[in-house]
Motif scaffolding. Structure first.
Motif, short mmCIF file in Angstrom:
data_model
loop_
_atom_site.label_atom_id
_atom_site.label_comp_id
_atom_site.label_asym_id
_atom_site.label_seq_id
_atom_site.Cartn_x
_atom_site.Cartn_y
_atom_site.Cartn_z
N ALA A 19 -0.89 4.96 3.78
CA ALA A 19 0.07 3.68 3.49
C ALA A 19 0.63 3.66 5.11
O ALA A 19 1.33 4.36 5.53
CB ALA A 19 0.84 4.03 2.75
N VAL A 20 0.53 2.08 5.33
CA VAL A 20 1.24 1.63 6.57
C VAL A 20 2.17 0.49 6.17
O VAL A 20 1.54 -0.20 5.27
CB VAL A 20 0.20 1.11 7.65
CG1 VAL A 20 0.73 0.66 8.85
CG2 VAL A 20 -0.86 2.44 8.06
N SER A 21 3.32 0.34 6.72
CA SER A 21 4.06 -0.87 6.34
C SER A 21 3.02 -2.07 6.85
O SER A 21 2.61 -2.02 7.87
CB SER A 21 5.48 -0.74 7.35
OG SER A 21 5.69 -2.07 7.82
N SER A 22 3.30 -3.01 6.12
CA SER A 22 2.58 -4.48 6.29
C SER A 22 3.35 -5.14 7.66
O SER A 22 2.63 -5.84 8.21
CB SER A 22 2.64 -5.21 5.01
OG SER A 22 2.40 -4.68 4.04
N LEU A 23 4.56 -4.52 7.76
CA LEU A 23 5.15 -5.30 8.99
C LEU A 23 4.65 -4.33 10.22
O LEU A 23 4.34 -5.10 11.19
CB LEU A 23 6.65 -5.01 9.02
CG LEU A 23 7.36 -6.40 8.15
CD1 LEU A 23 8.80 -5.72 7.32
CD2 LEU A 23 7.23 -7.44 8.46
N ALA A 24 4.56 -3.03 10.16
CA ALA A 24 4.12 -2.38 11.25
C ALA A 24 2.59 -2.78 11.57
O ALA A 24 2.30 -2.76 12.64
CB ALA A 24 4.17 -0.95 10.88
N THR A 25 1.95 -3.16 10.54
CA THR A 25 0.43 -3.58 10.64
C THR A 25 0.44 -4.96 11.80
O THR A 25 -0.25 -4.64 12.55
CB THR A 25 0.05 -3.96 9.35
OG1 THR A 25 -0.15 -2.89 8.57
CG2 THR A 25 -1.56 -4.53 9.76
N LEU A 26 1.30 -5.69 11.50
CA LEU A 26 1.41 -6.62 12.76
C LEU A 26 1.79 -6.32 13.88
O LEU A 26 1.65 -6.85 14.97
CB LEU A 26 2.50 -7.83 12.30
CG LEU A 26 1.95 -9.06 11.15
CD1 LEU A 26 3.03 -9.97 11.00
CD2 LEU A 26 0.67 -9.46 11.70
N ALA A 27 2.88 -5.47 14.01
CA ALA A 27 3.44 -4.90 15.28
C ALA A 27 2.52 -4.26 16.09
O ALA A 27 2.41 -4.33 17.12
CB ALA A 27 4.67 -3.92 15.07
N ALA A 28 1.51 -3.44 15.26
CA ALA A 28 0.48 -2.87 15.87
C ALA A 28 -0.48 -3.82 16.72
O ALA A 28 -1.24 -3.21 17.70
CB ALA A 28 -0.43 -2.20 14.83
#
Ligand SMILES: [Zn+2]
Lengths: 240, 339
Positions: free
Chosen positions: A92-101
Motif C-alpha cells: 500500500a502506498v499513499s495516494s498523495l505519495a503516488t503523486l509526489a513520486a
C-alpha cells in the motif's frame, strides 16, 4: 517480480504492469470517473498485452488513499481481493505519495493536494530522498490555509501537485519561496512509478484486515464518538 | 459449484452452493450492532465495514465448504438493488475473483435471490407468485416460468420493514424493530383499528404511510393528554393492519394469477404474524401451495444469491468485467398489470 499497480483515488484511473524494473504497460485515463466499470477491464487488457495471466502476478501495489471514498474503496477492494485470492503480496502506498513520486528531483519538497471541498484538502508534504518521497508533513485532512502556512515555514521551493491549481492564489500569498511550474502530466498519478518503488517496500502484514486510508471518520461516527467518548470502538461486525 | 457474494445493505456474505440447492457454506457478517448506534443503516459506514470483511468471508466460505477455486464453476454476485457503495464492494470482489481464477461471472438481482431462498425448502414450480417483504421492498412478483419475473404490485411509499422500524422507534425499540414488534403483537390485541390502506383498490399496490401516520398520531395524542397506551396493543394493532393489507392484496393477486406456489420471502417474511396468516389463508386453497423462505434465510445472505445464480447459469446469464452496481435495479412490470 511481476507487479500490478493501481490507483483510482480520484478522477484519474492509473494502471501499470511491470516485470521487475521494466514497465510492460501503463495507462492513465481522466476522461471519466467510472472506476467500478473500467478498472478491471483495464487490468485485464494490460495483463493480456503483457502476455501475463493473473496467476503470474507476484505483487499488487495500490494507492490506498486518501481520496474519494468510493474511488479508494474500488482500488483497495480490487487489490486486496487479488492479493488474498492469489495469495500474493499487497503493498500500500499513499495516494498523495503516488503523486509526489512524479517529481524526479533529488531533495525537492513536494506538496500533493486533493481538493476536499469547503476550503479543505487532503494533503501531505514530501521530500524526495534517493528517489523516494519521504513524508515531512504526514498526509492529513485539513484546512488549506493551515496546510499552506505550515509548508511556507520551510522557506524552500515547493512543487505543488494534484488539485493545487484550485488554490493558486492562496499559495501565492502563503508560500513566499518559488513554486516550480508543473506540467499538467505531473498532476496525474502514474502508477508505474509506485510499481517501481513498491518492489522494495514491505508488504501489508494482514491483507484481509487491510482497509483504505480515509483520513476521516464518517460524519455519523464522528458525531457518535463525540457523544459517547467512553464507548469501546472495537469491532461492530459479527459473524452469524 | 458456485461462489456467491451478497453486500447490498448491512450484511457481508459469501456462500458456496452446489447445484443451486445445497448449502456447503453460508458466511454472514452482520453490521447491525454498528448501525444500531445511529438508529439505522448509514451507507458510508456500511461500505467501510464491507471492505473490512469481504476477503475474510471468501476464505471462511471456501474453508467451511472444504473446496478450492479449482472446484468452482462460477462466481455470482448481487449487483442491485441496494446501497450503491455497499453493492460495489461485493461486485468488485466477485469480479476480481472471477478474473483471477478465470471463472464465469453471474449477475444476480437481489430480489430474485430473496425469492430463491425458498428453493432450500423445495423446488420452485411455475407459474408461481412471490410476496417479497423486506426493509427496502414490498412487492408481488409473478413468475410465469423459470428466470422470468414480473412485478404486479409494489409499495407506493414505505416498505413494510421500514414502517416496522419507524413505529418501533416511536415505541422506543432499537433498529431493527421487526422482531420486537412481532413479539409484542403476539401479546396484545388489535384495539386501535388503524387504517388498512388501499385494501379495496383495484390493483395490487401497497401503502403503509397512512398507517404509519395514524400510529404516530395516536401515540402523540396519548402523550399530550398524559395517557399511557399498551405497547402490546399498539404493536398488535399495527401488525394486524400490515398483515391484513399484505394478505388481502395477495389473495386478490392469487385470484387473477392462479399459480402452483405462493412464495413468501424477504426480511419481513420472518414475521410470525404474517407467516401464520398466510398459512391460514392458503390452507383452504386447493391449487396454490405456500412456500415460506426458511427463517434463517429470510434476511440478506449469499446462499439465496447462489440458489438463483444456478438458474441464471443454466440460462446463460453472464456478465463481464465491466459489471457495475445498479442500486435501483428492479424487475419489469407485467405487461397486463394495472400500472
Ligand atoms: Zn434484502
Amino acid at each position: 517480480m511481476k507487479i500490478l499497480a493501481i490507483d483510482t483515488s480520484n478522477r484519474p484511473l492509473s494502471v501499470a504492469v511491470l516485470d521487475g524494473t521494466t514497465v510492460l504497460a501503463a495507462i492513465t485515463v481522466t476522461v471519466h470517473q467510472k472506476h467500478a466499470e473500467y478498472l478491471l477491464p483495464e487490468i485485464e487488457r494490460l495483463l493480456a498485452m503483457a502476455d501475463l495471466q493473473p496467476t503470474d502476478l507476484d505483487r499488487v501495489v495500490v494507492a490506498a488513499g486518501p481520496g474519494s471514498y468510493t474511488g479508494i474503496r474500488i482500488a483497495v477492494t480490487t487489490a486486496k481481493t487479488l492479493a488474498a485470492t492469489l495469495d500474493i503480496d499487497l503493498v500500500a502506498v499513499s495516494s498523495l505519495a503516488t503523486l509526489a513520486a512524479n517529481v524526479p528531483v533529488e531533495g525537492a519538497l513536494v506538496a500533493p493536494m486533493f481538493d476536499a471541498r469547503n476550503q479543505n484538502v487532503f494533503a501531505g508534504l514530501y521530500r524526495i530522498k534517493q528517489g523516494v518521497p519521504t513524508a515531512e508533513i504526514a498526509d492529513t485532512h485539513t484546512d488549506v490555509t493551515a496546510f499552506l502556512t505550515a509548508v511556507g515555514e520551510y522557506g524552500e521551493p515547493v512543487w505543488f501537485l494534484g488539485d493545487a491549481d484550485h488554490f493558486r492564489d492562496l499559495i501565492g500569498t502563503t508560500v513566499s519561496a518559488a513554486t516550480p511550474a508543473v506540467s499538467p502530466w505531473l498532476n496525474l498519478p502514474q502508477v508505474a512509478t509506485i510499481g517501481l518503488l513498491g518492489q522494495k517496500m514491505t508488504p501489508v502484514s494482514d491483507v484481509d484486515r487491510f482497509v483504505p486510508n480515509y483520513l476521516r471518520l464518517t460524519q455519523a461516527e464522528a458525531e457518535w464518538r463525540a457523544k459517547n467518548p467512553e464507548e469501546d470502538t472495537g469491532s461492530y461486525v459479527e459473524k452469524i | 459449484m458456485i461462489l456467491a457474494f451478497e453486500s447490498s445493505c448491512d450484511e457481508t456474505s459469501v456462500a458456496v452452493i452446489e447445484d443451486g440447492h445445497k448449502i456447503l457454506s453460508n458466511i454472514v457478517a452482520t453490521q447491525i450492532k454498528s448501525h444500531q448506534r445511529f438508529g439505522g443503516v448509514v451507507p458510508e459506514v456500511a461500505s467501510r465495514h464491507h471492505i473490512e470483511e469481504v476477503t475474510l468471508c471468501i476464505k471462511d466460505a471456501l474453508a467451511e465448504a472444504g473446496v478450492g477455486y479449482d472446484d468452482l464453476d462460477a462466481v455470482a454476485v448481487t449487483y442491485g438493488p441496494g446501497l450503491v457503495g455497499a453493492l460495489l464492494i461485493g461486485v468488485t470482489a466477485a469480479k476480481t475473483v472471477a478474473f483471477a481464477h478465470n471463472l464465469p461471472l453471474i449477475p444476480v438481482n437481489h430480489m430474485a435471490g430473496h425469492i430463491y431462498a425458498a428453493r432450500y425448502v423445495e423446488p420452485i414450480e411455475f407459474p408461481a407468485l412471490a410476496l417479497l417483504v423486506s426493509g427496502g421492498h414490498t412487492e408481488l412478483v409473478y413468475m410465469p416460468a423459470e428466470n422470468q419475473f414480473e412485478i404486479i404490485g409494489e409499495t407506493r411509499d414505505d416498505a413494510a420493514g421500514e414502517a416496522y422500524d419507524k413505529v418501533g422507534r416511536v415505541m422506543g425499540v432499537n433498529y431493527p424493530a421487526g422482531k420486537t414488534v412481532d413479539e409484542w403483537a403476539h401479546q396484545g390485541k388489535d384495539t386501535f383499528n388503524f387504517p388498512r390502506a388501499m385494501e379495496k383498490d383495484d390493483n395490487f399496490d401497497f401503502s403503509f404511510s397512512g398507517l404509519k401516520s395514524a400510529f404516530i398520531n395516536t401515540t402523540h395524542h396519548a402523550d399530550q393528554i398524559g395517557e399511557t397506551l399498551s405497547k402490546q396493543d399498539l404493536a398488535a394493532s399495527f401488525q394486524q393492519a400490515v398483515v391484513d393489507v399484505l394478505a388481502e392484496k395477495t389473495q386478490r393477486a392469487l385470484a387473477d394469477y392462479p399459480v402452483k406456489q405462493l412464495i413468501l420471502a424477504g426480511g419481513v417474511a420472518a414475521n410470525r404474524g404474517l407467516r401464520e396468516r398466510l398459512e391460514r389463508d392458503l390452507s383452504s386453497n386447493p391449487t396454490t401451495h405456500l412456500v415460506k423462505a426458511p427463517l434463517k434465510l429470510c434476511g440478506d445472505n449469499a446462499a439465496m444469491i447462489g440458489a438463483f445464480a444456478y438458474v441464471a447459469f443454466k440460462h446463460g446469464v453472464f456478465a463481464d468485467a465491466t459489471l457495475n452496481a445498479d442500486p435501483s435495479l428492479e424487475f419489469d412490470w407485467a405487461a397486463d398489470s394495472a400500472k
